[in-house]
Each structure stands twice: as structure tokens, then as C-alpha cells.
Design a protein around this motif. Sequence first.
Motif, PDB file in Angstrom:
ATOM      1  N   ARG A  86       0.824  -1.202   0.000  1.00 15.20           N
ATOM      2  CA  ARG A  86       0.000   0.000   0.000  1.00 15.20           C
ATOM      3  C   ARG A  86       0.864   1.262   0.000  1.00 15.20           C
ATOM      4  NH1 ARG A  86      -4.908  -1.161  -0.388  1.00 15.20           N
ATOM      5  NH2 ARG A  86      -5.486  -1.778   1.730  1.00 15.20           N
ATOM      6  N   ARG A  87       0.673   2.077  -1.023  1.00 15.27           N
ATOM      7  CA  ARG A  87       1.453   3.309  -1.142  1.00 15.27           C
ATOM      8  C   ARG A  87       1.109   4.273  -0.005  1.00 15.27           C
ATOM      9  NH1 ARG A  87       1.489   5.924  -6.957  1.00 15.27           N
ATOM     10  NH2 ARG A  87       2.489   3.900  -7.288  1.00 15.27           N
ATOM     11  N   GLY A  88       2.136   4.857   0.572  1.00 18.44           N
ATOM     12  CA  GLY A  88       1.944   5.903   1.573  1.00 18.44           C
ATOM     13  C   GLY A  88       1.592   5.417   2.958  1.00 18.44           C
ATOM     14  N   THR A  89       1.794   4.128   3.246  1.00 21.06           N
ATOM     15  CA  THR A  89       1.501   3.645   4.600  1.00 21.06           C
ATOM     16  C   THR A  89       2.679   2.848   5.148  1.00 21.06           C
ATOM     17  OG1 THR A  89      -0.167   2.572   5.980  1.00 21.06           O
ATOM     18  CG2 THR A  89       0.477   1.425   3.975  1.00 21.06           C
ATOM     19  N   GLU A  90       2.724   2.759   6.464  1.00 24.87           N
ATOM     20  CA  GLU A  90       3.730   1.946   7.138  1.00 24.87           C
ATOM     21  C   GLU A  90       3.207   0.531   7.310  1.00 24.87           C
ATOM     22  OE1 GLU A  90       5.968   4.466  10.430  1.00 24.87           O
ATOM     23  OE2 GLU A  90       3.800   4.719  10.601  1.00 24.87           O
ATOM     24  N   SER A  91       4.108  -0.425   7.314  1.00 28.74           N
ATOM     25  CA  SER A  91       3.722  -1.806   7.586  1.00 28.74           C
ATOM     26  C   SER A  91       3.375  -1.969   9.060  1.00 28.74           C
ATOM     27  CB  SER A  91       4.863  -2.757   7.220  1.00 28.74           C
ATOM     28  OG  SER A  91       5.128  -2.693   5.829  1.00 28.74           O
ATOM     29  N   ALA A  92       2.531  -2.954   9.347  1.00 26.91           N
ATOM     30  CA  ALA A  92       2.117  -3.210  10.726  1.00 26.91           C
ATOM     31  C   ALA A  92       3.299  -3.710  11.556  1.00 26.91           C
ATOM     32  CB  ALA A  92       0.984  -4.223  10.750  1.00 26.91           C
ATOM     33  N   LEU A  93       3.256  -3.394  12.841  1.00 33.42           N
ATOM     34  CA  LEU A  93       4.305  -3.791  13.778  1.00 33.42           C
ATOM     35  C   LEU A  93       3.665  -4.414  15.011  1.00 33.42           C
ATOM     36  CD1 LEU A  93       7.249  -3.741  14.939  1.00 33.42           C
ATOM     37  CD2 LEU A  93       6.703  -1.460  15.837  1.00 33.42           C
ATOM     38  N   MET A  94       4.171  -5.572  15.416  1.00 31.03           N
ATOM     39  CA  MET A  94       3.759  -6.242  16.650  1.00 31.03           C
ATOM     40  C   MET A  94       4.971  -6.332  17.573  1.00 31.03           C
ATOM     41  SD  MET A  94       0.646  -7.073  15.854  1.00 31.03           S
ATOM     42  CE  MET A  94      -0.363  -7.346  14.404  1.00 31.03           C
ATOM     43  N   VAL A  95       4.820  -5.862  18.792  1.00 31.72           N
ATOM     44  CA  VAL A  95       5.880  -5.994  19.791  1.00 31.72           C
ATOM     45  C   VAL A  95       5.390  -6.971  20.853  1.00 31.72           C
ATOM     46  CG1 VAL A  95       7.352  -4.823  21.459  1.00 31.72           C
ATOM     47  CG2 VAL A  95       6.663  -3.636  19.356  1.00 31.72           C
ATOM     48  N   ASP A  96       6.135  -8.029  21.046  1.00 27.31           N
ATOM     49  CA  ASP A  96       5.791  -9.102  21.985  1.00 27.31           C
ATOM     50  C   ASP A  96       6.845  -9.099  23.088  1.00 27.31           C
ATOM     51  OD1 ASP A  96       5.005 -11.447  23.241  1.00 27.31           O
ATOM     52  OD2 ASP A  96       5.753 -12.774  21.653  1.00 27.31           O
ATOM     53  N   VAL A  97       6.448  -8.634  24.275  1.00 26.02           N
ATOM     54  CA  VAL A  97       7.367  -8.582  25.418  1.00 26.02           C
ATOM     55  C   VAL A  97       7.127  -9.818  26.268  1.00 26.02           C
ATOM     56  CG1 VAL A  97       8.141  -7.263  27.411  1.00 26.02           C
ATOM     57  CG2 VAL A  97       7.299  -6.065  25.374  1.00 26.02           C
ATOM     58  N   VAL A  98       8.143 -10.683  26.353  1.00 27.38           N
ATOM     59  CA  VAL A  98       8.007 -11.957  27.058  1.00 27.38           C
ATOM     60  C   VAL A  98       8.919 -11.928  28.281  1.00 27.38           C
ATOM     61  CG1 VAL A  98       8.143 -14.466  26.874  1.00 27.38           C
ATOM     62  CG2 VAL A  98       7.629 -13.085  24.839  1.00 27.38           C
ATOM     63  N   THR A  99       8.340 -12.149  29.455  1.00 30.52           N
ATOM     64  CA  THR A  99       9.127 -12.145  30.693  1.00 30.52           C
ATOM     65  C   THR A  99       9.503 -13.573  31.085  1.00 30.52           C
ATOM     66  OG1 THR A  99       7.030 -12.034  31.915  1.00 30.52           O
ATOM     67  CG2 THR A  99       8.209  -9.977  31.565  1.00 30.52           C
ATOM     68  N   ASP A 100      10.456 -13.692  31.976  1.00 26.09           N
ATOM     69  CA  ASP A 100      11.001 -14.994  32.333  1.00 26.09           C
ATOM     70  C   ASP A 100       9.975 -15.920  32.974  1.00 26.09           C
ATOM     71  OD1 ASP A 100      13.435 -14.246  31.338  1.00 26.09           O
ATOM     72  OD2 ASP A 100      14.364 -13.816  33.276  1.00 26.09           O
TER      73      ASP A 100
END
Length: 310
Positions: A86-100
Motif C-alpha cells: 500500500r502506497r503511503g503507509t507503514e507496515s504493521a508492527l507487533m511488539v511481543d514482550v516476554v518475561t522470564d
Amino acid sequence: MSTAVLGQIARDLVLLTEAVPGPGGTVDVHRRLELLGGKGANIAVTLAQLGARPALVGVVGDDETGARLVQRCVEDGIDVRGVRRRRGTESALMVDVVTDDGQHRYLEHVPSATLLTGDDLDPLGGLVEECDSAVLQLQQPAAAVRCALGMLRARGALVVLDGVLEDESHREPVVAGADVVRMDAREAELWAGRRIRDPEDAARVAADVLRLGPGLVVLAVGDQGDVVVTPQDRLLLPQVDTPVVDTTGAGDAFVGTLTWALTSGRDPVEAARRGCAAAALTVGRPGGRPALSPGAVEELAATITPSPLG
């Protein structure tokens, strides 16, 4: 023949850390992973690892991240003719924070322009002619899902739904056009509009879904396992006792493997057993990307014993 997968494509950033800091605090990240992610891509990767020929239909941005995501799909053996940049848009981002302690937190940036529209489904027409099955991941807008469903039903493809539509007015018509429905525990309660107490309660909800038209409904029930309901069976497949690092992607592995097994000629219960095995093999790794093989799935599936429900 191949399987089309309609769903999200994203960059997955997985951060493994001892604990999540409070306001103003800092903790060290002891491992970082950057992966191809998003539910649609995870399902397609699952299918490719099991030897199927998946075609992915989704949207990425026209940024550098989008180019990398498409290239990674190609490297994974995924047909990307249906991926729109898609022109003019950023790709989706997923941040997965995993703790011990095995807990995870998600941060998501999913620009609305990375969701499918009817216009994005133009390539699907050609792909449908080559597909005998399709997975529709229901995080996409209802209009796009219904458009895709119409094309697939006209072709006679096996249609697997993953999740539940946000728009309640479209839920029943979409389910009525599907062959298979799979919901995780949160999605099943969203569909039911109430808390689901136990596997027997989940089986009643699944039976209501089945009456709308599908031939197989699978609902996850917390840490107890998955309820499988067909016109002939009401069963609980218990959760496999395996070490858990991160549950991200377990449901995606389940859906991809369930679809692979059904299209390989397995009956619904046997296909669901293999889905459970794939999910169990995925939770032992950080991030949503699976690492599966047919042999590993078959071996673990053989240890899963269904229990009948009333």
C-alpha cells in the motif's frame, strides 16, 4: 492445489526480559528477535512448513519493512501474488514482550491502511482457481471477508474461519458460509456474549455455531484444551503438557495445521488432534513463528486422547 490465507502481515519484534519495568524504570532485554509475523503470515508459514503450497493475501506498506516482509514470505515458500504493498503507509508492527515467568504483553501498531479492502481482493480471483481451501483470518474488515467468502464459495473451496468478526451484524452470515470455525477462548466468549465456564459449556456454544452451517467447530477453553464439535462428535482434546515459553502463535499454528490435515484427507477429529500438537510445539519458542515438521506433528498428535463430552 494450494491454500489461500487472508490475513494480517506484520513485522514481529520479540523482546525477552526478566520483568516489565514500572513507570520510569529500566530493564535489560536479554534476547531480541525480529520475525515475519501477523496471524495471516503465521498461518501461511505453518502450511509451508508442513509441505502445503500457501498463497497469502494481505497488505504491507511501501516502506523498507514491507519489502523485507514480502521477501521473507518468498523465502518461506509462500506465494505472494496476493500481497498488496500500500502506497503511503507503514507496515504493521507487533511488539511481543516476554518475561522470564512466561507471561507476555503485546503492543500493536496496525495502520488502518494495512487492512484488506474489496479492491485488494482482485488477485484472489486468479488464486481461487488454483486453491482447494482457504483460511479467512477475521481480524480483517467484514466487507472484505464477505467478498472473499463469496468468491470462495462459488469456487467450492473448503473455507476455514479463524476468530470472530468485530462487527456483530456480519458474524452469523459469515459463519453460515464456512465449513470450519475455530475460535480461541477470548473469541468464543465474545461470540457467546458471556463467560464460558467449562468444556461442557463450550460444547454447547460450539453446537449453536454448528447449527448455522459449518461441519466442524473448534473452541479453545483456557488451559483445559480444545472442544471439537461435529454433527457426530462432542469431544475435548486436552492441552498437551509441554514447556511454555510464549503462547504467541499457538492458535495460528493450530489453524494452519488443522487446514493442512483436513486437505490431506484427515477426518475432523484427527485434524484437530494435529492442530493441538502443532500449538504445543509452538509454545516452547519465543515469538509467533512456528518451527514445524509433519513428523513432529504426527508423533505428538498420537499422544493426544480425546474425551467425550455430554
